[in-house]
Write a protein that holds these residues in place. Sequence first.
Motif, PDB file in Angstrom:
ATOM      1  N   GLU A  92       3.795  10.000  -7.862  1.00 37.14           N
ATOM      2  CA  GLU A  92       4.238  10.463  -6.551  1.00 37.14           C
ATOM      3  C   GLU A  92       3.456   9.779  -5.435  1.00 37.14           C
ATOM      4  O   GLU A  92       4.024   9.405  -4.397  1.00 37.14           O
ATOM      5  CB  GLU A  92       4.055  11.978  -6.453  1.00 37.14           C
ATOM      6  CG  GLU A  92       4.979  12.781  -7.345  1.00 37.14           C
ATOM      7  CD  GLU A  92       4.682  14.260  -7.301  1.00 37.14           C
ATOM      8  OE1 GLU A  92       5.628  15.063  -7.451  1.00 37.14           O
ATOM      9  OE2 GLU A  92       3.498  14.621  -7.111  1.00 37.14           O
ATOM     10  N   GLU A  93       2.183   9.611  -5.638  1.00 41.44           N
ATOM     11  CA  GLU A  93       1.365   8.929  -4.646  1.00 41.44           C
ATOM     12  C   GLU A  93       1.792   7.479  -4.478  1.00 41.44           C
ATOM     13  O   GLU A  93       1.868   6.950  -3.359  1.00 41.44           O
ATOM     14  CB  GLU A  93      -0.111   9.001  -5.055  1.00 41.44           C
ATOM     15  CG  GLU A  93      -1.060   8.484  -3.988  1.00 41.44           C
ATOM     16  CD  GLU A  93      -2.515   8.716  -4.348  1.00 41.44           C
ATOM     17  OE1 GLU A  93      -3.378   8.195  -3.619  1.00 41.44           O
ATOM     18  OE2 GLU A  93      -2.786   9.416  -5.351  1.00 41.44           O
ATOM     19  N   ALA A  94       2.105   6.823  -5.611  1.00 38.50           N
ATOM     20  CA  ALA A  94       2.576   5.435  -5.546  1.00 38.50           C
ATOM     21  C   ALA A  94       3.917   5.350  -4.816  1.00 38.50           C
ATOM     22  O   ALA A  94       4.157   4.425  -4.027  1.00 38.50           O
ATOM     23  CB  ALA A  94       2.695   4.863  -6.958  1.00 38.50           C
ATOM     24  N   TRP A  95       4.771   6.324  -5.080  1.00 39.42           N
ATOM     25  CA  TRP A  95       6.093   6.365  -4.417  1.00 39.42           C
ATOM     26  C   TRP A  95       5.935   6.556  -2.911  1.00 39.42           C
ATOM     27  O   TRP A  95       6.569   5.853  -2.122  1.00 39.42           O
ATOM     28  CB  TRP A  95       6.901   7.493  -5.030  1.00 39.42           C
ATOM     29  CG  TRP A  95       8.277   7.715  -4.486  1.00 39.42           C
ATOM     30  CD1 TRP A  95       8.715   8.788  -3.777  1.00 39.42           C
ATOM     31  CD2 TRP A  95       9.408   6.833  -4.612  1.00 39.42           C
ATOM     32  NE1 TRP A  95      10.043   8.653  -3.447  1.00 39.42           N
ATOM     33  CE2 TRP A  95      10.491   7.463  -3.952  1.00 39.42           C
ATOM     34  CE3 TRP A  95       9.602   5.596  -5.211  1.00 39.42           C
ATOM     35  CZ2 TRP A  95      11.746   6.875  -3.891  1.00 39.42           C
ATOM     36  CZ3 TRP A  95      10.869   5.017  -5.152  1.00 39.42           C
ATOM     37  CH2 TRP A  95      11.917   5.651  -4.492  1.00 39.42           C
ATOM     38  N   ARG A  96       5.058   7.490  -2.517  1.00 41.43           N
ATOM     39  CA  ARG A  96       4.814   7.719  -1.099  1.00 41.43           C
ATOM     40  C   ARG A  96       4.255   6.464  -0.431  1.00 41.43           C
ATOM     41  O   ARG A  96       4.695   6.079   0.666  1.00 41.43           O
ATOM     42  CB  ARG A  96       3.824   8.872  -0.931  1.00 41.43           C
ATOM     43  CG  ARG A  96       3.526   9.228   0.527  1.00 41.43           C
ATOM     44  CD  ARG A  96       2.221   9.991   0.654  1.00 41.43           C
ATOM     45  NE  ARG A  96       1.082   9.175   0.194  1.00 41.43           N
ATOM     46  CZ  ARG A  96      -0.144   9.663   0.051  1.00 41.43           C
ATOM     47  NH1 ARG A  96      -0.396  10.938   0.297  1.00 41.43           N
ATOM     48  NH2 ARG A  96      -1.133   8.869  -0.352  1.00 41.43           N
ATOM     49  N   ASP A  97       3.297   5.813  -1.085  1.00 41.46           N
ATOM     50  CA  ASP A  97       2.683   4.624  -0.498  1.00 41.46           C
ATOM     51  C   ASP A  97       3.688   3.490  -0.364  1.00 41.46           C
ATOM     52  O   ASP A  97       3.658   2.724   0.605  1.00 41.46           O
ATOM     53  CB  ASP A  97       1.488   4.177  -1.336  1.00 41.46           C
ATOM     54  CG  ASP A  97       0.345   5.179  -1.282  1.00 41.46           C
ATOM     55  OD1 ASP A  97       0.376   6.060  -0.395  1.00 41.46           O
ATOM     56  OD2 ASP A  97      -0.568   5.085  -2.131  1.00 41.46           O
ATOM     57  N   HIS A  98       4.563   3.366  -1.359  1.00 42.13           N
ATOM     58  CA  HIS A  98       5.597   2.324  -1.294  1.00 42.13           C
ATOM     59  C   HIS A  98       6.521   2.549  -0.102  1.00 42.13           C
ATOM     60  O   HIS A  98       6.816   1.615   0.662  1.00 42.13           O
ATOM     61  CB  HIS A  98       6.402   2.331  -2.594  1.00 42.13           C
ATOM     62  CG  HIS A  98       7.643   1.486  -2.538  1.00 42.13           C
ATOM     63  ND1 HIS A  98       7.614   0.108  -2.580  1.00 42.13           N
ATOM     64  CD2 HIS A  98       8.944   1.836  -2.435  1.00 42.13           C
ATOM     65  CE1 HIS A  98       8.851  -0.351  -2.504  1.00 42.13           C
ATOM     66  NE2 HIS A  98       9.676   0.671  -2.414  1.00 42.13           N
ATOM     67  N   LEU A  99       6.958   3.794   0.098  1.00 45.63           N
ATOM     68  CA  LEU A  99       7.842   4.094   1.219  1.00 45.63           C
ATOM     69  C   LEU A  99       7.111   3.925   2.549  1.00 45.63           C
ATOM     70  O   LEU A  99       7.688   3.421   3.522  1.00 45.63           O
ATOM     71  CB  LEU A  99       8.377   5.521   1.087  1.00 45.63           C
ATOM     72  CG  LEU A  99       9.286   5.786  -0.120  1.00 45.63           C
ATOM     73  CD1 LEU A  99       9.635   7.268  -0.203  1.00 45.63           C
ATOM     74  CD2 LEU A  99      10.551   4.947  -0.054  1.00 45.63           C
ATOM     75  N   SER A 100       5.862   4.328   2.590  1.00 46.75           N
ATOM     76  CA  SER A 100       5.077   4.173   3.825  1.00 46.75           C
ATOM     77  C   SER A 100       4.926   2.709   4.197  1.00 46.75           C
ATOM     78  O   SER A 100       4.973   2.345   5.382  1.00 46.75           O
ATOM     79  CB  SER A 100       3.699   4.814   3.645  1.00 46.75           C
ATOM     80  OG  SER A 100       3.807   6.196   3.378  1.00 46.75           O
TER      81      SER A 100
END
Length: 338
Positions: A92-100
């Motif tokens: 989830e953290e990787a997904w958030r960082d990718h979108l950010s």
Amino acid sequence: MSDPGTVPMEMDRRPQITPWSAARLGTIFMDYAHEATPSRLAEARLARQCLSKFWLSAPIDALELLYGSAVGDSYRRMIGTELASQPLLRDEEAWRDHLSERLSGGFDRPEMANIVLAVMPYFRRGKMKVRKCEQNLPTWLLEDYASLFEPELLPRLRQPSPLERKALAPAGAVRAAGVEPETPPPLPQLSSFTGAQALQLTGSEEFLTRLNGLVNLFEIDPDDGAIRQELGSFRRQLGQIWLDTPEERLQPLFESTFGDLYRKFLRSGYAATPLAEEDRQLRSQLAHYVRNMTRPKATQVVLAVLPFYPPGKIGFAGGEQFMPQWLLGALPSLYVKS
């Protein structure tokens, strides 16, 4: 899991079709808000991921419509929980960082609203910042964004817009500026039942009973899409009835059983639900008409447009002086439950 700078998650390279429904997601978030057990937290995480991916693939020109639908209701229910306050899992953290990272490229690309919707649920309250949000975010999303991340903006956002204040300003304000008021625009037709047919409904037991039942059902389950859709039709019919009511019959009708039900409709909270595009246009036409409250049928138009505005979102900019006293005195309590 792959590097977030390329394809962010393995499931995106090998997509699987998993049946889901907005109603089911809404139930998951409601259950989690009621009791945050480990199993409900796990379900809520998966439901959040489902909605995040949905927004990324949604058509850009349908975002507002979708946000006002049952999918948007489930999304708002999710961001209203404390799910984002839970520590993120590694993927989830990787997904958030990718979108950010995609957001950091600027807001001049048309898909930016999709990405904002996808990433918002992964940030704790107050921990996400969109630069110049009032210019970069669509108006239909701005208030929900601000409630999570920039609540200091809410008092200003909840004021009537300059266009709406202008639309509801009295004729005197226009003339004082040295500008002659424009020719009254034609009033829209809100429903297929007009004129005498519309007025007959005010004494129809079938019509009043059905409307009363729908309002009761909405207060029990405000997320029921079928009830909300039918209430939308009744809202337009209520407006048409007021538009077709002669001046001398307005106060008696307002004080009748029909008027009681009209006020119950306003107090139910339905007026705060997102408007479909057609209803937004109708509201705009009605508000534009009463920019001059001395126009014929201005009081009728005010009564017709009130159910299209959430509590506190309509202002009259001095136009109250042209309203009849029986309506002016009732305005402060129209949205307040007895």
